[in-house]
Design a protein around this motif. Sequence first.
Motif, mmCIF file in Angstrom:
data_model
loop_
_atom_site.group_PDB
_atom_site.id
_atom_site.type_symbol
_atom_site.label_atom_id
_atom_site.label_comp_id
_atom_site.label_asym_id
_atom_site.label_seq_id
_atom_site.Cartn_x
_atom_site.Cartn_y
_atom_site.Cartn_z
ATOM 1 N N LYS A 1 66.142 84.873 59.676
ATOM 2 C CA LYS A 1 65.886 85.922 58.679
ATOM 3 C C LYS A 1 67.018 86.942 58.635
ATOM 4 C CE LYS A 1 60.845 85.546 58.947
ATOM 5 N NZ LYS A 1 59.559 86.236 59.276
ATOM 6 N N ASP A 2 67.639 87.176 59.789
ATOM 7 C CA ASP A 2 68.749 88.131 59.867
ATOM 8 C C ASP A 2 70.029 87.437 59.412
ATOM 9 O OD1 ASP A 2 70.725 89.925 60.500
ATOM 10 O OD2 ASP A 2 70.036 90.313 62.543
ATOM 11 N N ALA A 3 70.564 87.861 58.272
ATOM 12 C CA ALA A 3 71.745 87.208 57.696
ATOM 13 C C ALA A 3 72.951 87.244 58.632
ATOM 14 C CB ALA A 3 72.102 87.861 56.366
ATOM 15 N N SER A 4 73.019 88.245 59.507
ATOM 16 C CA SER A 4 74.165 88.355 60.407
ATOM 17 C C SER A 4 74.177 87.239 61.455
ATOM 18 C CB SER A 4 74.162 89.718 61.108
ATOM 19 O OG SER A 4 73.040 89.839 61.977
ATOM 20 N N GLU A 5 73.025 86.627 61.701
ATOM 21 C CA GLU A 5 72.944 85.553 62.688
ATOM 22 C C GLU A 5 73.755 84.329 62.277
ATOM 23 O OE1 GLU A 5 71.037 85.304 65.855
ATOM 24 O OE2 GLU A 5 71.573 87.387 65.476
ATOM 25 N N TYR A 6 73.904 84.122 60.979
ATOM 26 C CA TYR A 6 74.612 82.938 60.486
ATOM 27 C C TYR A 6 76.091 82.944 60.868
ATOM 28 C CZ TYR A 6 70.444 81.980 57.678
ATOM 29 O OH TYR A 6 69.158 81.700 57.275
ATOM 30 N N GLU A 7 76.619 84.114 61.123
ATOM 31 C CA GLU A 7 78.029 84.231 61.489
ATOM 32 C C GLU A 7 78.326 83.504 62.799
ATOM 33 O OE1 GLU A 7 81.434 87.731 62.020
ATOM 34 O OE2 GLU A 7 79.320 88.268 61.739
ATOM 35 N N LYS A 8 77.302 83.350 63.648
ATOM 36 C CA LYS A 8 77.484 82.728 64.957
ATOM 37 C C LYS A 8 77.500 81.201 64.887
ATOM 38 C CE LYS A 8 74.689 86.461 66.976
ATOM 39 N NZ LYS A 8 73.436 86.731 67.716
ATOM 40 N N ILE A 9 77.155 80.643 63.747
ATOM 41 C CA ILE A 9 76.995 79.185 63.642
ATOM 42 C C ILE A 9 78.345 78.491 63.470
ATOM 43 C CG2 ILE A 9 76.007 77.299 62.280
ATOM 44 C CD1 ILE A 9 73.663 79.105 61.616
ATOM 45 N N GLU A 10 78.600 77.525 64.321
ATOM 46 C CA GLU A 10 79.792 76.674 64.216
ATOM 47 C C GLU A 10 79.412 75.212 64.009
ATOM 48 O OE1 GLU A 10 82.632 77.300 67.350
ATOM 49 O OE2 GLU A 10 82.187 79.462 67.461
ATOM 50 N N THR A 11 78.150 74.914 64.230
ATOM 51 C CA THR A 11 77.642 73.550 64.149
ATOM 52 C C THR A 11 77.289 73.181 62.710
ATOM 53 O OG1 THR A 11 76.703 73.741 66.367
ATOM 54 C CG2 THR A 11 75.782 72.031 64.957
ATOM 55 N N PRO A 12 77.591 71.963 62.259
ATOM 56 C CA PRO A 12 77.108 71.514 60.947
ATOM 57 C C PRO A 12 75.584 71.469 60.923
ATOM 58 C CG PRO A 12 78.825 70.051 61.785
ATOM 59 C CD PRO A 12 78.439 70.943 62.919
ATOM 60 N N VAL A 13 74.996 72.029 59.883
ATOM 61 C CA VAL A 13 73.536 72.064 59.766
ATOM 62 C C VAL A 13 73.106 71.205 58.575
ATOM 63 C CG1 VAL A 13 71.505 73.512 59.381
ATOM 64 C CG2 VAL A 13 73.417 74.380 60.770
ATOM 65 N N TYR A 14 72.132 70.342 58.806
ATOM 66 C CA TYR A 14 71.612 69.451 57.769
ATOM 67 C C TYR A 14 70.126 69.738 57.563
ATOM 68 C CZ TYR A 14 75.918 66.828 58.679
ATOM 69 O OH TYR A 14 77.225 66.460 58.834
ATOM 70 N N GLY A 15 69.739 69.991 56.332
ATOM 71 C CA GLY A 15 68.347 70.306 56.030
ATOM 72 C C GLY A 15 67.625 69.140 55.373
ATOM 73 N N PHE A 16 66.357 68.990 55.702
ATOM 74 C CA PHE A 16 65.482 67.960 55.134
ATOM 75 C C PHE A 16 64.208 68.664 54.669
ATOM 76 C CE2 PHE A 16 68.228 66.007 58.186
ATOM 77 C CZ PHE A 16 68.397 64.664 57.846
ATOM 78 N N TYR A 17 63.901 68.594 53.378
ATOM 79 C CA TYR A 17 62.773 69.363 52.855
ATOM 80 C C TYR A 17 61.938 68.520 51.891
ATOM 81 C CZ TYR A 17 65.940 73.028 54.479
ATOM 82 O OH TYR A 17 66.795 73.800 55.245
ATOM 83 N N GLY A 18 60.619 68.738 51.928
ATOM 84 C CA GLY A 18 59.728 68.091 50.977
ATOM 85 C C GLY A 18 59.648 68.911 49.699
ATOM 86 N N GLY A 19 59.605 68.246 48.556
ATOM 87 C CA GLY A 19 59.568 68.957 47.281
ATOM 88 C C GLY A 19 58.335 69.819 47.114
ATOM 89 N N ASN A 20 57.221 69.393 47.717
ATOM 90 C CA ASN A 20 55.965 70.148 47.606
ATOM 91 C C ASN A 20 55.754 71.023 48.835
ATOM 92 O OD1 ASN A 20 55.548 68.778 45.210
ATOM 93 N ND2 ASN A 20 54.200 67.239 46.115
ATOM 94 N N ASP A 21 56.709 71.906 49.071
ATOM 95 C CA ASP A 21 56.664 72.773 50.254
ATOM 96 C C ASP A 21 57.314 74.114 49.905
ATOM 97 O OD1 ASP A 21 56.329 73.727 52.810
ATOM 98 O OD2 ASP A 21 57.815 72.410 53.746
#
Length: 266
Positions: A184-204
């Motif tokens: 939720k804290d946008a500043s946390e994203y600055e720490k990410i160096e790892t590739p992130v892959y998202g998987f989501y259901g359309g009805n969610d």
Amino acid sequence: MKVINSITLLIAFTLMATTLIAQDPQTNRLENSPRHHEWIEIKAGDKTLKAFVVYPQVSEKAKAVIVIHENRGLTDWVRSFADQLAEQGYIALAPDMLSDFSEEYSQTSEFPSSDEARNAIYKLENSLVTNYLNESFEYLKKLPAGNGEVAVVGFCWGGSQSFRYATNNPELSEALVFYGTGPKDASEYEKIETPVYGFYGGNDQRVNSTIEASKAAMEQHDNFYDYEIYEGAGHAYMRAGDSEDGSKENIDARNESWKRILKILK
């Protein structure tokens, strides 16, 4: 006497068949898997982390994956997923985040119901979850059968924790997030160096309404974030689609996601 024995045998075979039919596919997979399964304990400060590990049947050192469970704790389905990963050639370690929860409950299986396990999950401090994941990561990094690469995959609550763990560990090879929200804290994203892959259901919609914010935050810091939305699938479609009783949309999304998982991990 022979008639009685025949009837007894018939009843026994009928009960056995009924039990096998009633057994869920996850239990069947775990009981019939040819792969090596083991429960381990890892010291984590003053806590003891319990984890389920599955080894692939391969001749070379293998990449490892931490599997973070849903909000109901370390269930048979999560262990079954770990076995499916190992079937594809990966070492899979599924930590029980409810390890040493209290004097009364030291692991998921000791909770009286999945509802009570879920209630306990939401009482966990992020620092404890991170500690357990760090210990899991270090265990896999040092594992003689491993090649030193460690990815993380999580589902639902575990999906959110997978995204969050990417902010804590730059050494992860990949973070796979199944229907989990980003920090939720946008500043946390600055720490990410790892590739992130998202998987989501359309009805969610509850989860999907957060994707754009995560995407914007990742782009702001030039982080890699690639995601797919599987139309018609619901929340927890990987578990729902793992059953013959699942909807076509959930089963299709589950199958397509498996193709993508293997492509990413390779």
